[in-house]
Design a protein around this motif. Sequence first.
Motif, PDB file in Angstrom:
ATOM      1  N   ASN A 164      -4.006 -80.820   5.609  1.00  0.00           N
ATOM      2  CA  ASN A 164      -3.828 -80.791   4.164  1.00  0.00           C
ATOM      3  C   ASN A 164      -5.164 -80.900   3.430  1.00  0.00           C
ATOM      4  OD1 ASN A 164      -2.901 -83.040   1.632  1.00  0.00           O
ATOM      5  ND2 ASN A 164      -2.208 -80.947   1.672  1.00  0.00           N
ATOM      6  N   ILE A 165      -5.315 -80.093   2.384  1.00  0.00           N
ATOM      7  CA  ILE A 165      -6.490 -80.176   1.516  1.00  0.00           C
ATOM      8  C   ILE A 165      -6.022 -80.145   0.076  1.00  0.00           C
ATOM      9  CG2 ILE A 165      -8.546 -78.956   0.681  1.00  0.00           C
ATOM     10  CD1 ILE A 165      -9.139 -78.047   3.432  1.00  0.00           C
ATOM     11  N   PHE A 166      -6.516 -81.074  -0.737  1.00  0.00           N
ATOM     12  CA  PHE A 166      -6.273 -80.997  -2.179  1.00  0.00           C
ATOM     13  C   PHE A 166      -7.286 -80.035  -2.764  1.00  0.00           C
ATOM     14  CE2 PHE A 166      -6.529 -82.260  -6.631  1.00  0.00           C
ATOM     15  CZ  PHE A 166      -5.178 -82.232  -6.951  1.00  0.00           C
ATOM     16  N   SER A 167      -6.810 -79.148  -3.606  1.00  0.00           N
ATOM     17  CA  SER A 167      -7.663 -78.088  -4.154  1.00  0.00           C
ATOM     18  C   SER A 167      -7.784 -78.212  -5.665  1.00  0.00           C
ATOM     19  CB  SER A 167      -7.089 -76.711  -3.784  1.00  0.00           C
ATOM     20  OG  SER A 167      -7.879 -75.676  -4.321  1.00  0.00           O
ATOM     21  N   ALA A 168      -9.016 -78.316  -6.142  1.00  0.00           N
ATOM     22  CA  ALA A 168      -9.297 -78.356  -7.576  1.00  0.00           C
ATOM     23  C   ALA A 168     -10.774 -78.047  -7.779  1.00  0.00           C
ATOM     24  CB  ALA A 168      -8.960 -79.723  -8.172  1.00  0.00           C
ATOM     25  N   TYR A 192     -14.916 -83.355  -0.496  1.00  0.00           N
ATOM     26  CA  TYR A 192     -13.909 -83.841   0.451  1.00  0.00           C
ATOM     27  C   TYR A 192     -13.349 -82.669   1.247  1.00  0.00           C
ATOM     28  CZ  TYR A 192     -10.021 -86.683   2.202  1.00  0.00           C
ATOM     29  OH  TYR A 192      -9.146 -87.366   3.007  1.00  0.00           O
ATOM     30  N   ALA A 193     -13.079 -81.554   0.553  1.00  0.00           N
ATOM     31  CA  ALA A 193     -12.534 -80.374   1.225  1.00  0.00           C
ATOM     32  C   ALA A 193     -13.494 -79.844   2.283  1.00  0.00           C
ATOM     33  CB  ALA A 193     -12.224 -79.292   0.204  1.00  0.00           C
ATOM     34  N   SER A 223     -13.119 -69.764  -0.480  1.00  0.00           N
ATOM     35  CA  SER A 223     -14.185 -69.036   0.218  1.00  0.00           C
ATOM     36  C   SER A 223     -14.597 -69.764   1.490  1.00  0.00           C
ATOM     37  CB  SER A 223     -15.396 -68.858  -0.698  1.00  0.00           C
ATOM     38  OG  SER A 223     -15.070 -68.045  -1.806  1.00  0.00           O
ATOM     39  N   ALA A 224     -14.697 -71.096   1.415  1.00  0.00           N
ATOM     40  CA  ALA A 224     -15.106 -71.873   2.590  1.00  0.00           C
ATOM     41  C   ALA A 224     -14.075 -71.753   3.714  1.00  0.00           C
ATOM     42  CB  ALA A 224     -15.293 -73.335   2.208  1.00  0.00           C
TER      43      ALA A 224
END
Length: 324
Positions: A82-86, A94-95, A122-123
């Motif tokens: 899981n990754i939080f995206s913002a 953090y990502a 992109s990462a």
Amino acid sequence: MNKINNPVCRILGIRYPLIQAPMNWINNAEMVAAVSNAGALGVLGPNAGPKVIDGRRIPTEERIGLELGRIRRLTSAPVGINIFSAADDGTRAYAMKTIAAAKANNVNVYCLVGTFDHVIYSAIKEAGGIIVHRDLTPTPDSARLAEENGADIIVATGIDEGGMIPSGCMGTFTIVPTIVDAVKSVPVMAAGGINDIRGVRAAFALGAQGVYVGTRFIVSTECPAAKDVKDMIIADSGENIIAVTPNERSLPTPAAIDYNRRLLSGESAETIHKEIMEKGGLGPAMLHGDVTNGIISVNTGISTIRNIKPVAEIVNELMADFRD
């Protein structure tokens, strides 16, 4: 249902079109591996794993790496993280640590929650990753934006879910066909209130190609949630769930009842949410069993959950239409 060539299964390399929601605190290597070994996709949550070992606080990347290493010792099947995206520097930092740890442990499925961010996308793509995109509040525009920028799967979440509830008023079985109609070629998964095969069948009837399930897995043998919490979910009903902020609900614990009273009396949701997070979020009650001072977040369909079962049995029941 296309049992033979389901696009979610094909993209993720799994047997069943089912993703276990990350579930934040109440998540660990044993549960994730059990889900993946059962043929679905287990997903590691952001707060899984010990944060302190032998008195030393474990940095994020190391902690995630340790837990992924444990998963890899338990299964060779596909797993996700899981990754939080913002679009802010802290979230991106953090990502990047999470992506590095995932890549080092042969994990290439990233379950994003939040909003689209081109840096994080992109990462992940540069790392050869697969993106499962779940907007906190899904809309046709947000789904199209994710699709246009390389999302491989879109999750449509209704207000029936546990965890952070979407803003607005669209339930799972209104948002699912809305998002299905909005995208061109990306498969859509349904999330929110799905605890048994009836919910799975309804989601597919509305155009979903898979389901994204959290609450049902809380009441599993392998889930690290406190036994008292599992028993409370089994004994309670969705009609008793109360709001603690406009985007968070809970079973009626003493703390939740007090938060609800304060919310209805006009106290700001931001103040209440900040207090919940300062006290440890879902950790105190759901992980450590302090049901007096914590909240218990579940979906609104808990009336259909009446027993604790091993993860493999839950997966088999949910995916009965896909079994040979």
